[in-house]
Design a protein around this motif. Structure first.
Motif, PDB file in Angstrom:
ATOM      1  N   ASP A  95       0.923  -1.076  -0.130  1.00 50.26           N
ATOM      2  CA  ASP A  95      -0.090  -0.072  -0.041  1.00 50.26           C
ATOM      3  C   ASP A  95       0.763   1.126   0.085  1.00 50.26           C
ATOM      4  O   ASP A  95       0.404   2.266  -0.574  1.00 50.26           O
ATOM      5  CB  ASP A  95      -0.863   0.042   1.221  1.00 50.26           C
ATOM      6  N   PHE A  96       2.055   0.941   0.517  1.00 47.21           N
ATOM      7  CA  PHE A  96       2.912   2.287   0.724  1.00 47.21           C
ATOM      8  C   PHE A  96       3.703   2.666  -0.439  1.00 47.21           C
ATOM      9  O   PHE A  96       4.549   3.373  -0.510  1.00 47.21           O
ATOM     10  CB  PHE A  96       3.475   2.226   1.989  1.00 47.21           C
ATOM     11  N   SER A  97       3.682   1.520  -1.131  1.00 44.61           N
ATOM     12  CA  SER A  97       4.904   1.320  -2.506  1.00 44.61           C
ATOM     13  C   SER A  97       4.976   2.469  -3.251  1.00 44.61           C
ATOM     14  O   SER A  97       6.005   2.524  -3.860  1.00 44.61           O
ATOM     15  CB  SER A  97       5.014  -0.120  -3.220  1.00 44.61           C
ATOM     16  N   LYS A  98       3.616   3.151  -3.540  1.00 42.78           N
ATOM     17  CA  LYS A  98       3.669   4.205  -4.516  1.00 42.78           C
ATOM     18  C   LYS A  98       3.724   5.534  -3.995  1.00 42.78           C
ATOM     19  O   LYS A  98       3.870   6.496  -4.675  1.00 42.78           O
ATOM     20  CB  LYS A  98       2.460   4.127  -5.141  1.00 42.78           C
ATOM     21  N   MET A  99       4.355   5.702  -2.696  1.00 43.70           N
ATOM     22  CA  MET A  99       5.002   6.916  -2.198  1.00 43.70           C
ATOM     23  C   MET A  99       6.114   7.273  -2.957  1.00 43.70           C
ATOM     24  O   MET A  99       6.966   6.516  -3.178  1.00 43.70           O
ATOM     25  CB  MET A  99       4.947   6.859  -0.747  1.00 43.70           C
ATOM     26  N   LYS A 100       6.151   8.728  -2.815  1.00 45.05           N
ATOM     27  CA  LYS A 100       7.520   9.254  -3.620  1.00 45.05           C
ATOM     28  C   LYS A 100       8.732   8.783  -2.868  1.00 45.05           C
ATOM     29  O   LYS A 100       9.625   8.637  -3.015  1.00 45.05           O
ATOM     30  CB  LYS A 100       7.350  10.765  -3.829  1.00 45.05           C
ATOM     31  N   SER A 101       8.701   9.038  -1.416  1.00 47.36           N
ATOM     32  CA  SER A 101       9.729   8.593  -0.263  1.00 47.36           C
ATOM     33  C   SER A 101       8.931   8.236   1.001  1.00 47.36           C
ATOM     34  O   SER A 101       7.843   8.513   1.306  1.00 47.36           O
ATOM     35  CB  SER A 101      10.551   9.949  -0.055  1.00 47.36           C
TER      36      SER A 101
END
Ligand code: NAD
Length: 430
Positions: free
Chosen positions: A401-407
């Protein structure tokens, strides 16, 4: 028994529906026509688990109706509860204008009512209010006497939003403050099919029990947050510490969770109102002042933590997961999220948010925030994420779920993320 309830907010509607579940005939009164229509259509105007089901059932059985007609409601019933709002004024003192106005309205109707009637204050009011503002206004408008023509009681409500129905139907205790025995007896009878100890007191004591309870719970939270802030510097897990502390039966394990502070429509305003009342009586309530200050600091401390990771927030996109002041509620009154968003916007950050129930309310306060349809959507392209409310669905979040965050800067304020599913995050106090 035939009951009317003045004010159909979180407390009024839960009380009305709860008494209907217990077999009483209930008339819910509100000045908000739209709320009344929504209730009569079988839908609760606010999100509260199990409320809709019980409401529909009560309407179907003819045990409850909603109206704007105060006169008819009082004429048809034996007991009237006052559950209108008691917000904070600008200076932190309690705003009793809704209480005053409803007491006057009740008095005007009682003027022409022959039968004995009991009025019960359920709203949270500072000690001396029922015996003062409420009694004065009813007596003045009705021309009648308390203890003779009508009875006055103060029955504080301890329900928690998100668990309102359960708490109302299965309370730890029922406190009945009374102007006289006859009035108290009527209310004790009303509660006779509740399985809870009943404590009968005078009016002021009942009012103070509510404040003393909320102030104590708020103190427990600020105390735990203080321990959490110290533990974090020591590299100790505050959760483990409080688990050990809470095993002491004199302390109890409840309300010992560190996080981004308490919010909601009760603790902040009730602590403030008690502080104000104490000062009015020339007493400086130092402990309560500190509880309140600590909570204000705790609410925004997570933004300072974020700045340690991203020193310049200007132009950065920060995602907030959770806006409601607690899970299973759409209430954002005094929610930590309001202050976190404010701070982030002041620093030039862009804010994206997701909450399963509270986004429409927050849109009115912070219209510039981007409100998203899911946690995953909110996380996409964000520079950082702050978890603010412990909704169950956030417990299920994984690294994917967090994988598409920029950082991958993930801060959490409620200890909800699962370390076995999310590999890297930092908590406010852990
Ligand atoms: P609320 O703001 O949700 O609801 C108040 C309702 O009263 C509104 O629907 C409003 O339209 C109505 N109202 C105002 N003036 C009126 C009038 N003259 N006649 C009829 N209706 C009128 O408030 P709430 O959260 O339900 O809180 C009510 C009281 O209960 C407060 O004193 C609060 O501190 C206390 N309390 C709240 C909670 C909680 O969890 N929300 C818990 C315990 C106690």
């Amino acid at each position: 028994m035939k009951i009317s309830i003045m004010g159909t907010g979180y407390v009024g509607l839960s009380t009305g529906v709860g008494f209907a579940v217990k077999g009483n005939d209930v008339i819910c009164v509100d000045i908000d026509q739209k709320k009344v229509e929504t209730i009569n259509s079988g839908v609760s105007p606010m999100f509260e688990p199990h409320l809709d089901g019980h409401l529909k059932d009560a309407l179907k059985k003819g045990k409850l109706k909603a109206t704007t007609d105060v006169k008819g409601a009082i004429a048809e019933t034996e007991v009237s509860f006052i559950s209108v709002g008691t917000p904070s004024s600008e200076d932190g003192s309690i705003d009793l204008s809704f209480i005053e106005s409803v007491a006057r309205q009740i008095g005007e109707v009682l003027k022409n009512k022959k039968e004995y009637h009991v009025i019960v204050v359920k709203s949270t009011v500072v000690p001396g209010t029922t015996d003062g503002v409420v009694l004065r206004n009813i007596e003045k408008a009705s021309g009648k006497k308390t203890g003779k023509d009508f009875g006055l009681c103060m029955n504080p409500e301890f329900l928690r939003e998100g668990r309102a129905m359960d708490d109302f139907l299965k309370p730890d205790r029922i406190v009945i403050g009374e102007s006289d025995k006859r009035a108290g007896n009527v209310i004790e009878k009303l509660y006779s099919n509740f399985m809870a100890p009943i404590l009968r007191t005078d009016l002021k004591t009942a009012e103070m029990i509510k404040y003393a309870s909320n102030a104590f719970l708020a103190t427990k939270i600020s105390y735990t947050n203080e321990m959490g802030n110290i533990c974090k510097k020591l590299g100790i897990d505050v959760n483990e510490v409080m688990k050990g502390v809470g095993m002491d039966h004199r302390i109890s394990p409840h309300f010992l969770k560190a996080g981004v502070g308490y919010g909601g429509s009760c603790f902040p305003k009730d602590v403030e109102a008690l502080i104000w009342k104490a000062r009015e009586l020339s007493y400086e309530p130092k402990l309560l002042e500190e509880v309140h200050r600590l909570n204000d600091r705790q609410k925004v401390m997570i933004v300072e933590q974020l700045e340690k990771k991203i020193p310049n927030l200007k132009g950065k996109t920060i995602c907030l997961l959770g806006l409601a002041f607690k899970p299973d509620s759409d209430d954002i009154r005094e929610a930590s999220s309001i202050y976190i968003i404010e701070r982030l916007l002041q620093k030039g950050a862009k804010v994206k948010a997701y909450d399963p129930k509270a986004m429409e309310h927050m849109r009115k306060i912070h219209p510039s925030v981007d409100y998203m349809k899911s946690a995953r959507e909110a996380l996409e392209n964000s520079d950082a994420c702050i978890v603010v409310t412990e909704w169950d669905e956030f417990k299920k979040l994984t690294d994917a779920d967090f994988s598409k965050m920029k950082s991958k800067v993930i801060l959490e304020g409620r200890r909800i993320l699962d370390r076995t599913k999310v590999s890297k995050f930092e908590g406010i106090c852990w």
